[in-house]
Design a protein around this motif. Structure first.
Motif, PDB file in Angstrom:
ATOM      1  N   SER A 157       0.380 -34.532 -32.155  1.00  0.00           N
ATOM      2  CA  SER A 157      -1.733 -34.787 -32.112  1.00  0.00           C
ATOM      3  C   SER A 157      -1.923 -33.357 -31.274  1.00  0.00           C
ATOM      4  O   SER A 157      -2.736 -32.914 -31.246  1.00  0.00           O
TER       5      SER A 157
ATOM      6  N   LEU B  58      -8.066 -37.403 -26.999  1.00  0.00           N
ATOM      7  CA  LEU B  58      -7.103 -36.865 -27.211  1.00  0.00           C
ATOM      8  C   LEU B  58      -6.295 -37.032 -26.725  1.00  0.00           C
ATOM      9  O   LEU B  58      -5.353 -36.746 -25.823  1.00  0.00           O
TER      10      LEU B  58
ATOM     11  N   ALA C 272      -0.316 -35.934 -26.197  1.00  0.00           N
ATOM     12  CA  ALA C 272      -0.614 -37.126 -27.318  1.00  0.00           C
ATOM     13  C   ALA C 272       0.703 -36.435 -28.212  1.00  0.00           C
ATOM     14  O   ALA C 272       0.485 -36.534 -29.658  1.00  0.00           O
TER      15      ALA C 272
ATOM     16  N   SER D 282      -2.793 -30.911 -31.778  1.00  0.00           N
ATOM     17  CA  SER D 282      -2.603 -29.241 -32.495  1.00  0.00           C
ATOM     18  C   SER D 282      -3.969 -28.859 -32.981  1.00  0.00           C
ATOM     19  O   SER D 282      -4.520 -28.886 -31.666  1.00  0.00           O
TER      20      SER D 282
ATOM     21  N   GLN E 263      -6.041 -27.506 -34.386  1.00  0.00           N
ATOM     22  CA  GLN E 263      -7.358 -28.427 -35.019  1.00  0.00           C
ATOM     23  C   GLN E 263      -8.045 -29.517 -33.802  1.00  0.00           C
ATOM     24  O   GLN E 263      -8.633 -29.044 -33.563  1.00  0.00           O
ATOM     25  N   ASN E 264      -7.054 -30.489 -32.848  1.00  0.00           N
ATOM     26  CA  ASN E 264      -7.475 -31.253 -31.769  1.00  0.00           C
ATOM     27  C   ASN E 264      -7.416 -30.562 -31.247  1.00  0.00           C
ATOM     28  O   ASN E 264      -8.780 -30.845 -29.851  1.00  0.00           O
TER      29      ASN E 264
ATOM     30  N   ALA F 248     -11.200 -28.915 -30.654  1.00  0.00           N
ATOM     31  CA  ALA F 248     -12.105 -30.590 -30.860  1.00  0.00           C
ATOM     32  C   ALA F 248     -12.437 -30.683 -29.417  1.00  0.00           C
ATOM     33  O   ALA F 248     -13.623 -30.526 -29.537  1.00  0.00           O
ATOM     34  N   ALA F 249     -11.899 -30.634 -29.072  1.00  0.00           N
ATOM     35  CA  ALA F 249     -11.776 -31.143 -27.514  1.00  0.00           C
ATOM     36  C   ALA F 249     -12.129 -29.535 -27.036  1.00  0.00           C
ATOM     37  O   ALA F 249     -13.579 -29.865 -26.131  1.00  0.00           O
TER      38      ALA F 249
ATOM     39  N   HIS G 276     -14.150 -38.196 -26.132  1.00  0.00           N
ATOM     40  CA  HIS G 276     -13.836 -37.771 -27.168  1.00  0.00           C
ATOM     41  C   HIS G 276     -12.263 -38.270 -26.903  1.00  0.00           C
ATOM     42  O   HIS G 276     -12.206 -37.235 -25.774  1.00  0.00           O
TER      43      HIS G 276
END
Length: 275
Positions: free
Chosen positions: A136, A108, A133, A138, A140-141, A144-145, A106
């Protein structure tokens, strides 16, 4: 700690013969000014003089906001005579590790770095790979990680570097290490670092030019990743007063540079005089 006085700096280079040199890129060769790469004064000529002397040189960077090929083109555009096989960023080494271990990442990472991971299987990820990143990173990201890692029986987090911050447009900005630490804390794990200050990463660069650590000097602006990492690998670490350097680096509680110089040009002056 060796002072900036020239005789003392020369003594640092005279400890043992220097037969190879590793150079950081951002903060040593160039700075980012108003969103554009600008060569630090004297650095283009310094690299040319090093190469003309016959000294093997490699460019050891934790740059993860662009691909290696794009980075080389940027360096060439501002005057550096650099070839792709001389530049060692973390992404190619990370891809090799993923393939060898059958890992599906995954990612990031910065969007501009994605081409370096083209063709890498990413469905049903069994690890997380992070780089610088920038925007990126954020909530949200990052979340997710985190969710990917926390759902794994044996979570694997691979971080391309662990720098705390770097200099951009004359300001210090957060680097990947801060986000790595957040994921480590949330998941109760320790990341595997690919890039400086990883000993395996440094040794792979030395292997590319058949150089011994005790005969190699690393020049960088990061007191921990560049200087400290090199010293732990058996090399000498030289700190430049450019890039992310801060005066407090000279009183670091754990890392004492073998030499401190104003810039790369001065380091090369000393090195060539003592060669």
């Amino acid at each position: 700690m060796v002072s900036l006085e020239l005789p003392s700096a020369v003594m640092a280079f005279n400890q043992k013969p220097v037969r190879a040199v590793l150079l950081d890129i951002s903060g040593v060769l160039k700075n980012c000014v108003d969103g554009k790469d600008v060569a630090i004064k004297g650095s283009v000529d310094a690299v040319n003089r090093l190469k003309a002397s016959g000294m093997p040189v490699r460019f050891c960077t934790n740059e993860t906001t662009t691909t290696r090929s794009a980075l080389v083109k940027k360096l060439q555009a501002i005057g550096f005579k650099v070839e792709e096989d001389e530049v060692f960023p973390p992404a190619p080494a990370t891809c090799l590790i993923l393939k060898q271990r059958g890992l599906r990442p995954h990612l990031l990472i910065h969007p501009a770095l994605e081409p370096d991971f083209k063709g890498m299987e990413q469905k049903d990820p069994n690890c997380v790979v992070i780089g610088d990143a920038q925007e990126s990173f954020s909530y949200q990201n990052m979340n997710a990680a985190f969710q990917t890692l926390i759902a794994l029986d044996k979570p694997v987090l691979i971080s391309m570097g662990q720098g705390k911050y770097y200099s951009e447009d004359n300001k210090l900005v957060l680097d990947v290490g801060a986000y790595k630490a957040a994921l480590e804390y949330a998941c109760g794990i320790q990341a595997e670092v690919v890039g400086k200050p990883s000993q395996a990463f440094f040794l792979s660069v030395l292997s590319s030019m058949n150089a011994k650590p005790e005969e190699t000097v690393m020049v960088g602006d990061d007191i921990e990743s560049d200087v400290g990492g090199a010293q732990k690998c058996g090399m000498r670490g030289v700190l430049v007063r450019t890039g992310k350097y801060r005066p407090s680096d000279e009183q670091h509680p754990k890392v004492k540079p073998d030499s401190i110089v104003d810039n790369l040009a001065q380091a090369v002056d000393i090195l060539l005089k003592t060669k």
